[in-house]
Design a protein around this motif. Structure first.
Motif, PDB file in Angstrom:
ATOM      1  N   PHE A   1      64.102 -25.428  87.419  1.00 53.79           N
ATOM      2  CA  PHE A   1      62.773 -26.362  87.654  1.00 53.79           C
ATOM      3  C   PHE A   1      62.233 -24.713  86.471  1.00 53.79           C
ATOM      4  CE2 PHE A   1      62.675 -28.274  91.700  1.00 53.79           C
ATOM      5  CZ  PHE A   1      62.949 -28.553  91.743  1.00 53.79           C
TER       6      PHE A   1
ATOM      7  N   ALA B   1      65.249 -25.234  82.920  1.00 54.68           N
ATOM      8  CA  ALA B   1      66.397 -26.875  82.486  1.00 54.68           C
ATOM      9  C   ALA B   1      64.831 -27.189  82.130  1.00 54.68           C
ATOM     10  CB  ALA B   1      66.981 -26.735  83.433  1.00 54.68           C
ATOM     11  N   LEU B   2      63.444 -27.458  82.925  1.00 54.78           N
ATOM     12  CA  LEU B   2      62.982 -28.219  83.660  1.00 54.78           C
ATOM     13  C   LEU B   2      60.991 -27.500  82.885  1.00 54.78           C
ATOM     14  CD1 LEU B   2      63.294 -30.535  86.653  1.00 54.78           C
ATOM     15  CD2 LEU B   2      63.919 -30.643  84.463  1.00 54.78           C
ATOM     16  N   ASP B   3      61.209 -26.457  82.335  1.00 52.53           N
ATOM     17  CA  ASP B   3      60.128 -25.690  82.056  1.00 52.53           C
ATOM     18  C   ASP B   3      58.545 -25.400  82.703  1.00 52.53           C
ATOM     19  OD1 ASP B   3      59.474 -23.877  79.681  1.00 52.53           O
ATOM     20  OD2 ASP B   3      58.026 -25.434  78.421  1.00 52.53           O
ATOM     21  N   ALA B   4      59.362 -25.813  84.179  1.00 46.14           N
ATOM     22  CA  ALA B   4      57.941 -25.617  85.553  1.00 46.14           C
ATOM     23  C   ALA B   4      57.711 -24.228  85.058  1.00 46.14           C
ATOM     24  CB  ALA B   4      58.666 -26.132  86.545  1.00 46.14           C
TER      25      ALA B   4
ATOM     26  N   GLY C   1      57.191 -23.872  89.598  1.00 44.48           N
ATOM     27  CA  GLY C   1      58.556 -23.528  89.755  1.00 44.48           C
ATOM     28  C   GLY C   1      59.295 -23.289  91.455  1.00 44.48           C
TER      29      GLY C   1
END
Length: 168
Positions: free
Chosen positions: A39, A42-45, A50
């Motif tokens: 999170f 890769a997903l820049d939460a 995250g």
């Protein structure tokens, strides 16, 4: 007077439960680390989102392992009751974990992948795990009535009836 929580004859079972809890926790920890870092990286939460999502995924793994293996010998008080209490105590454990991460990132200014992992995934998980083990053992998966020492509270907080008369 006997200790309500730990007596010498109960130590072997406590050690087995701790070992199983640690094994299940280790598996859930790997899931949580992988998910949290996915999170974040890769997903820049955001840091707290995250962490919370990673913990939520790991909580499902932990519930199944603890219910059916770690505390499988304990009283069954209903799947719905156990599930709700497990997630309530995990939410409190998550709060402990997020507090450690939040203090590190926002109060102390320690940000970055290593600092986040140390604060949230080492310090926070450690503190939260102590709380979780005690909570699961006492309230989520309580001992069977015959396993409770005389006078020990049950999951509802009421004392078990005495099994033998106390000496005068």
């Amino acid at each position: 007077m006997r200790s309500v929580l730990v007596t010498p004859e109960r130590l072997p079972r406590l050690f087995r439960e701790l070992a199983k809890f640690g094994t299940v926790g280790g598996a859930a920890y790997v899931v949580q680390l992988a998910a949290t870092n996915l999170f974040w990286l890769a997903l820049d939460a955001p840091p707290l989102a995250g962490q919370a999502l990673g913990v939520l995924i790991a909580t499902v793994v932990a519930f199944l392992g603890n219910r059916f293996w770690t505390f499988g010998h304990r009283a069954r008080t209903g799947l719905a009751r156990e599930y709700v209490l497990f997630f309530v105590f995990n939410a409190i454990g998550l709060g402990i974990q997020l507090a450690c991460l939040g203090i590190s990132v926002y109060a102390l200014g320690f940000d970055g992948p290593l600092a986040r992992n140390i604060a949230g995934n080492v310090v926070g998980v450690g503190a939260g795990s102590v709380f979780r083990f005690v909570s699961y053992k006492l309230w989520v998966f309580p001992p069977r009535p015959e396993e409770r020492p005389a006078g020990a509270p049950d999951a509802a907080g009421t004392a078990a009836s005495a099994r033998r008369a106390e000496p005068s």
